[in-house]
Design a protein around this motif. Structure first.
Motif, PDB file in Angstrom:
ATOM      1  N   ASN A 453      93.975 102.613 -28.691  1.00 39.08           N
ATOM      2  CA  ASN A 453      92.551 102.615 -28.375  1.00 39.08           C
ATOM      3  C   ASN A 453      92.218 103.904 -27.628  1.00 39.08           C
ATOM      4  O   ASN A 453      92.839 104.221 -26.609  1.00 39.08           O
ATOM      5  CB  ASN A 453      92.197 101.393 -27.517  1.00 39.08           C
ATOM      6  N   VAL A 454      91.255 104.647 -28.135  1.00 33.79           N
ATOM      7  CA  VAL A 454      90.850 105.917 -27.522  1.00 33.79           C
ATOM      8  C   VAL A 454      89.356 105.841 -27.212  1.00 33.79           C
ATOM      9  O   VAL A 454      88.547 105.527 -28.090  1.00 33.79           O
ATOM     10  CB  VAL A 454      91.134 107.114 -28.457  1.00 33.79           C
ATOM     11  N   LYS A 455      89.003 106.155 -25.967  1.00 34.93           N
ATOM     12  CA  LYS A 455      87.597 106.160 -25.554  1.00 34.93           C
ATOM     13  C   LYS A 455      87.265 107.517 -24.934  1.00 34.93           C
ATOM     14  O   LYS A 455      87.916 107.953 -23.990  1.00 34.93           O
ATOM     15  CB  LYS A 455      87.335 105.046 -24.539  1.00 34.93           C
ATOM     16  N   GLN A 456      86.255 108.161 -25.485  1.00 36.33           N
ATOM     17  CA  GLN A 456      85.792 109.454 -24.998  1.00 36.33           C
ATOM     18  C   GLN A 456      84.355 109.333 -24.529  1.00 36.33           C
ATOM     19  O   GLN A 456      83.464 108.997 -25.302  1.00 36.33           O
ATOM     20  CB  GLN A 456      85.893 110.500 -26.110  1.00 36.33           C
ATOM     21  N   LYS A 457      84.122 109.590 -23.240  1.00 37.59           N
ATOM     22  CA  LYS A 457      82.760 109.576 -22.728  1.00 37.59           C
ATOM     23  C   LYS A 457      82.000 110.800 -23.244  1.00 37.59           C
ATOM     24  O   LYS A 457      82.544 111.904 -23.296  1.00 37.59           O
ATOM     25  CB  LYS A 457      82.757 109.561 -21.208  1.00 37.59           C
ATOM     26  N   LEU A 458      80.739 110.570 -23.611  1.00 35.83           N
ATOM     27  CA  LEU A 458      79.892 111.644 -24.131  1.00 35.83           C
ATOM     28  C   LEU A 458      78.674 111.843 -23.247  1.00 35.83           C
ATOM     29  O   LEU A 458      77.550 112.016 -23.715  1.00 35.83           O
ATOM     30  CB  LEU A 458      79.465 111.317 -25.574  1.00 35.83           C
TER      31      LEU A 458
END
Length: 732
Positions: A453-458
């Motif tokens: 699971n990869v989460k990147q804040k934008l």
């Protein structure tokens, strides 16, 4: 397994855990004193706030004016906690004076009020659809091989049906709001967001369980949710603590109720009575009845109690679990190793070559890691696995139990006077021979599960926006093997011995690899979570694709898009919309996709000024939802929209040429249904939630109306057609 071997296993587990990385501190740094004040959002001092240094035993509490003093190292993490407020983590720097402002939770439970929903988390206050929530910390540590059975009667709306009780083969089925279809009726179980087997996991692997009961809760999964959904969330590491836990359980299991058979005298007496009632002569004379009663001739007039003879009163069961969790501000981990051993109840199962008693052994592994690469990027790796070994008697458990329960007590002596197995022409299965001399069947299962699971804040695009990718890779397989032989049975009741069955030497059973399976699923999309004063918006949009691969069949595939928008105003008024557009290749081209929408709303009547202090009513919310979901697991043939043809080489061929012999031909198996589709589940739900006596008592009630249509049934057509139409969606 001996105690010595158990201790070896435990020692290995401890060494594995001790090898885990732990936080190290620079011994050159010296502690310094940090002081400050803790207040709420209105700058009112907060007393009784707990402040602790992460991964140490240093803990202090604020006084009535909110002030505190604590010693720590620079770069240590300060954890600030108070009931009804959100927990804070602060990385200490050179600034020695701290002014901390805590934010109140929107409900009374703080972080304990978090509810896992499909690829998201909400507070209970924000939930408008019908769901049940359960934390496994509240589950008793029962020595059960199947976790389904541990949940019986504990979660509203969840029904567990157990259909077997062999070690490792409880065969429990799980239903949401009862059985509502006569097709594939079991609920869909999702572990960490994707379909996985849950019943053979160790209970310590599980953090919480969410049951999605109405269409508004299920619509996110579209075609795959119509029978209800159970979300299982595995445990994750905590940055607030580090711990190592060892659980050891042992006990005995006993049959709750067994059939009590007749003895030979009662059986023979009642058998004679039955024959007389049928106008026939009795079979057993007075001498035989007397011999059955006094046991004077046990070989000619046996008196067997097969249940007492071949079933033990109890057997041993054991469970060993070693787990560790912890972390720091950037890395959190949870690991678990467990061993489960359950014995069977068959007696006298040991021979010189093997032990054919039922048995189940299972090793479980779990390793979950969450890593904050930087303040905007989080990568999580969740892995798990199982190794299971199930053992059954060579004649299988069902046949053996049937023999024990259905063989008359006076049929034959278990062992003849010369030590051979007894039997007759009508009863050739000797229970002792079945247990000792029919070998055994071993089934070894291997399961490996992995998720990334990869989460990147934008936030650089807009505040509250993030991109997410979730990918799973699961493989499993079963290896079946064992030993096999047969035994001789002699009837010595006549003038000459009579032999039944043929003795065979010990040999290997045919081994096979079955249930080899690979499942992949990917979810990718965006989340948006932002507040605008009194307004709050939480939205998700994700695309999904899955494949299920086995070497002996064509692949199963599905894909779709799911979206969700939740809006709240002043944390009192809630609106929600969820919908998915999903499909399956098992339906006709052009009719493979469907849209499954749902809406929901809620209103929290109580607030801080609703009732005077001390009033019995602490919290009151009304909610409602309406929507639909689908069920593509309808049973029937693969690709039921196609007409299939089978090669016929038997008597069903046709005569051709001068030989007047049957010629191989092809015949139509069934007529395809070009309009076949999925089951549709529609529901309307109204709910009420309240808390009484300062949250001491919580109540929840739901009233719902649901309809399921499109259930797959056999077509009703006249037989004059000469062909089967297959199945149609006529069930309601």
């Amino acid at each position: 397994m001996t105690i010595k071997l158990h201790m070896k296993i435990i020692s290995i587990l401890i060494l594995v855990v001790l090898a885990l990385p732990v936080k190290s501190q620079d011994t050159k740094d010296s502690p310094k004193t940090f002081s400050g004040t803790v207040s709420d959002q209105n700058k009112n001092p907060l007393g009784g706030v707990t402040l602790g240094i992460q991964e140490t035993n240093t803990v202090v509490t604020t006084d009535a004016s909110g002030k505190f003093t604590i010693k720590a190292l620079t770069k240590d993490v300060l954890v600030v906690k108070k009931e009804n407020y959100l927990t804070m983590q602060i990385v200490l720097d050179a600034l020695a004076n701290l002014n901390i402002r805590m934010k109140a939770a929107i409900t009374d439970a703080g972080e304990e009020d978090d509810v896992v929903i499909p690829f998201g988390v909400r507070k209970k206050r924000e939930i408008n659809s019908s769901m049940s929530f359960f934390k496994t910390a509240d589950l008793p540590q029962l020595l059960l091989s199947n976790l389904y059975n541990a949940m019986q009667g504990r979660i509203p709306g969840l029904y567990i049906q157990q259909t077997d009780n062999r070690p490792g083969n409880d065969n429990a089925n799980i239903f949401v709001r009862g059985r509502s279809s006569y097709g594939s009726a079991g609920a869909r179980v999702l572990v960490d967001g994707v379909p996985r087997d849950f019943q053979d996991m160790d209970v310590n692997e599980i953090e919480n369980i969410t049951v999605l009961k109405d269409a508004a809760a299920q619509a996110w999964y579209g075609l795959r949710a119509g029978q209800g959904v159970v979300l299982i969330t595995t445990r994750k590491g905590s940055a607030l603590r580090s711990s190592i836990n060892l659980d050891i359980q042992g006990g005995v299991q006993m049959a709750q109720k067994t059939i009590q058979p007749l003895n030979s005298f009662d059986y023979a007496t009642l058998y004679n009575e039955a024959r007389v009632n049928d106008k026939a002569a009795p079979i057993f004379n007075d001498a035989a009845l007397a011999a059955y009663q006094d046991g004077s001739s046990p070989f000619l007039f046996p008196n067997n109690n097969y249940i007492d003879r071949f079933l033990n009163k109890s057997s041993n069961i054991q469970r060993y679990v070693l787990s560790a969790d912890g972390g720091n501000s950037s890395l959190r981990y949870f690991v678990l190793l467990s061993y489960f051993n359950q014995g069977g109840l068959f007696a006298d199962s040991k021979s010189t070559d093997f032990n054919s008693n039922n048995g189940f052994k299972r090793f479980n592994f779990r390793g979950n890691i969450d890593f904050d690469v930087n303040k905007n990027l989080t990568v999580s790796l969740y892995s798990g696995g199982r190794a299971e070994n199930r053992l059954d008697p060579g004649d299988n458990t069902g046949t053996l139990l049937s023999t024990l329960n259905n063989t008359p007590p006076n049929a034959f002596p278990i062992l003849n006077q010369n030590g051979t197995y007894g039997g007759t022409t009508d009863y050739r299965n000797n229970p002792l021979g079945m247990i000792r001399d029919r070998g055994y069947i071993s089934a070894v299962d291997r399961v490996l599960l992995a998720s990334l699971n990869v989460k990147q804040k934008l936030d650089f695009i807009t505040s509250g926006l993030s991109a997410n990718i979730y990918y799973s890779y699961d493989v499993s397989g079963t290896y079946t093997s064992g030993l096999n032989r047969d035994y001789e049975v002699y009837d010595l009741s006549g003038a000459a011995p009579v032999l039944f069955r043929t003795k065979t030497p010990l040999g290997y059973r045919s081994s096979s690899f079955t249930n080899n399976n690979r499942r992949n699923e990917i979810w990718a999309g965006f989340d948006y979570d932002r507040s605008f004063g009194s307004h709050n918006v939480k939205a998700s949009l994700r695309g999904q694709r899955n494949v299920n691969v086995s070497p002996e069949r064509l692949d199963f595939r599905g894909q779709g898009v799911s979206g969700r928008v939740d809006y709240s105003f002043r944390d009192k008024y809630y609106l929600g919309f969820v919908g998915s557009y999903s499909g399956s290749e098992n339906f006709p081209p052009g009719k493979r996709y469907g849209f499954f929408p749902a809406v929901s709303a809620g209103y929290v009547i109580t607030d801080k000024g609703f009732t005077p202090e001390g009033n019995f009513l602490s919290y009151l919310k009304i909610r409602g939802s309406a929507g639909q979901s689908g069920n593509s697991e309808i049973g029937g043939n693969r690709f039921p929209f196609e007409s299939f043809y089978a090669r016929n080489t038997g008597s069903g061929g046709y005569t051709f040429g001068t030989g007047f012999s049957n010629t191989p031909s092809a015949n139509e198996s069934n007529l395809g249904n070009p309009d076949i589709t999925w089951e549709t589940y529609k529901s309307v739900d109204l709910g009420l939630e309240l808390k009484l006596f300062r949250n001491a008592l919580s109540l929840s009630a739901d009233v719902y109306k649901a309809k399921r249509s499109g259930i797959l049934t056999e077509a009703v057509i006249p037989s004059i057609l000469g062909q089967s139409l297959g199945t149609v969606n006529d069930g309601v």
